[in-house]
Design an enzyme around this catalytic site. Sequence first.
Site, PDB file in Angstrom:
ATOM      1  N   GLU A 130      44.175  29.780  77.521  1.00 33.28           N
ATOM      2  CA  GLU A 130      45.123  30.894  77.915  1.00 33.28           C
ATOM      3  C   GLU A 130      44.962  30.812  79.298  1.00 33.28           C
ATOM      4  O   GLU A 130      43.758  30.989  80.043  1.00 33.28           O
ATOM      5  CB  GLU A 130      44.886  32.122  77.429  1.00 33.28           C
ATOM      6  CG  GLU A 130      45.613  33.330  77.976  1.00 33.28           C
ATOM      7  CD  GLU A 130      45.543  34.620  77.566  1.00 33.28           C
ATOM      8  OE1 GLU A 130      44.303  35.111  77.063  1.00 33.28           O
ATOM      9  OE2 GLU A 130      46.260  35.490  77.822  1.00 33.28           O
ATOM     10  N   ARG A 147      31.920  28.621  67.963  1.00 30.86           N
ATOM     11  CA  ARG A 147      31.894  28.681  69.532  1.00 30.86           C
ATOM     12  C   ARG A 147      30.437  28.600  70.131  1.00 30.86           C
ATOM     13  O   ARG A 147      29.391  28.709  69.399  1.00 30.86           O
ATOM     14  CB  ARG A 147      32.249  30.012  70.248  1.00 30.86           C
ATOM     15  CG  ARG A 147      31.780  31.306  69.831  1.00 30.86           C
ATOM     16  CD  ARG A 147      31.959  32.331  70.879  1.00 30.86           C
ATOM     17  NE  ARG A 147      32.924  32.152  71.709  1.00 30.86           N
ATOM     18  CZ  ARG A 147      33.951  32.894  71.473  1.00 30.86           C
ATOM     19  NH1 ARG A 147      34.250  33.636  70.675  1.00 30.86           N
ATOM     20  NH2 ARG A 147      34.801  32.732  72.298  1.00 30.86           N
ATOM     21  N   LYS A 191      34.594  35.923  78.487  1.00 26.29           N
ATOM     22  CA  LYS A 191      35.501  35.874  79.777  1.00 26.29           C
ATOM     23  C   LYS A 191      35.304  37.266  80.270  1.00 26.29           C
ATOM     24  O   LYS A 191      34.992  37.366  81.422  1.00 26.29           O
ATOM     25  CB  LYS A 191      36.906  35.583  79.414  1.00 26.29           C
ATOM     26  CG  LYS A 191      37.500  34.315  79.425  1.00 26.29           C
ATOM     27  CD  LYS A 191      38.813  34.088  79.375  1.00 26.29           C
ATOM     28  CE  LYS A 191      39.250  32.644  79.125  1.00 26.29           C
ATOM     29  NZ  LYS A 191      40.618  32.792  78.540  1.00 26.29           N
TER      30      LYS A 191
END
Length: 568
Positions: free
Chosen positions: A45, A270, A280
């Site tokens: 994204e 992850r 993030k």
Amino acid sequence: MSGKAPSATKQEASKSPKNFIELRIDEDNKTGRFGGEVHTRFPPEPNGYLHIGHAKSICLNFGLAQKYKGKCNLRFDDTNPVTEEDEYVQSIKNDVRWLGFDWGDSEFFASDYFDQLYALAQKLIKAGKAYVDDQSADEVAAQKGTPTEPGKESPFRNRSVEENLDLFQRMRDGEFNEGSKVLRAKIDMASPNMHMRDPALYRIKKKAHHRTGDKWNIYPMYDFAHGLSDSIEGITHSICTLEFEVHRPLYEWINNQLVDHRPQQIEFARLNLSYTVMSKRKLLELVQQNHVNGWDDPRMPTISGLRRRGYTPRSIRNFAERIGVAKRDGIIDVALLEHSIREDLNKVANRVMGVLDPLKLVITNYPEGETENLTAINNPEDESAGKRELPFGREIYIDRADFMEDPPKKYFRLGPDRLVRLKYAYIVKCTGYEKDDNGNITEIHAEYYPESKSGQDTSGLKVKGTIHWVSVAHAVKAEVRQYDRLFMDEDPAGHKEKDFKEFLNPDSLEVIEKAYLEPSLLKARPGDRFQFERKGYYCVDPDFTTEKPVFNLTVTLRDSWAKIAKKG
RNA sequence: UGCCCGAUGGUGUAACUGGCAACACGUCUGAUUUUGGUUCAGAAGAGUCUAGGUUCGAGCCCUAGUCGGGCAACCA
């Protein structure tokens, strides 16, 4: 029938063990599910910078495509115009390219599919599987139920297809305010999976999109857009992280309702790295609150930070390969990342002399004003790297740590009456030293043995230590930025009661204003990487100018003396 | 009180359709070394979360439990 020897295949298999995703793909290939095709995608994204965790995903997705001779698309998942910007698109492309991957012309944007997605939503409505809900987000949330209690159906759930179609079109045309209406899938408000309780598919957002401008007043949600985008692109294996596991039934439900090509979603754990944070949100916090100097601060686990820190793309790829892929989530030791960069730089970085904590040493029996040009090897690991000249003189700088007033027996460097070799030069003997009023050593005196010159040593002297040095007369003054881990705790985000910022390492950056380097470094260019002999690997920072050279510590050399010293 | 996922040396990943637990990092020893780097040789370290079951045989299969993670954004 193939005539291949079974031992050949066995050997191949044992060379590189397959991860669970590859095993899964092999299975699909065996059954012919996707006609033997493997088509993956990396779907960031564009709302932030890529980090080492993304690098794992990039290497995985592009790597799979390479291994299976398939394709990997770069697709921007840009369905939320309020957080997404073109600046991020550019930085992401730059980072993926820098990592060494080429997506050819397979560059896509979910926003490219907005028209198709809209039509598909209409199709879902016509099938009686979606409806427009007039309730507020709060009301919808209140009806959602809890994991243990079923939700309640919306009073708007049974509108007619015609009314839904009309309302949805008017949503698109901007007739309604943000938040006043939402398109929802009609699935099951009592599902044990919260994501199946009539999830939102489209919401009104009167915000310009970085690519479609103000064409749209409504934007699709991730769950609606992602699987369909995968299908449109012919993706076979849609690889994502573990938190999307519970979304898989919805991913499949949507594709089952609307399209024929249905990719397989596969989830993996992850990456978590010790002594750092990876979300993030947290990284953004560090940037915004100035705990670091931007997204590309060399202490950041971002791709741009690692790049500025001096990491090579290859070292990151090797790292990604080494950590493997699985569903269990854990924390990778940063020592493994550091090993990967040392391994690479050891082979390719030229050696150079740099004194970071200078202490002047005067060779009292060396002729004043004389300069000798000595020959130094650029890289003992790579003969083709050649040699260079190194100026030597009566006064040199050595590192303060290479002299001790009262050294222990295991210390191999300089001390009163001790001998040490000056690399590529002579053996010297410490004959004395000076101190200031505070007891700090300010200067060392030594005598050299003329017949001990490197390469033509006839002195017969044996020394245990060799130290690096820089000629005072030729030294280049430089700024050296010494970086250390950003956090002092192994898992800074793993403490429920404490904010991760409490574990920030106050000494993560030490700026050395006056380091002295050998003159050849004046010719360095931003991006160049060197090994400062006996210290570590350094790279030229973008801030570098010949007036003010700036170097960043990438990683220190392994230091077995530090271990000995620590033990006492 | 729900659903989903996971559990193998300090860390991460392996162990083909069940066949005496391997690799990497880290740690420790020693050798070599004009980088206390590199390289080389070697060592220690898990008996696979627990309890049952199936089997000649289970880390792999089954059952129950324990622990850990995720799930209730008009974020992705």
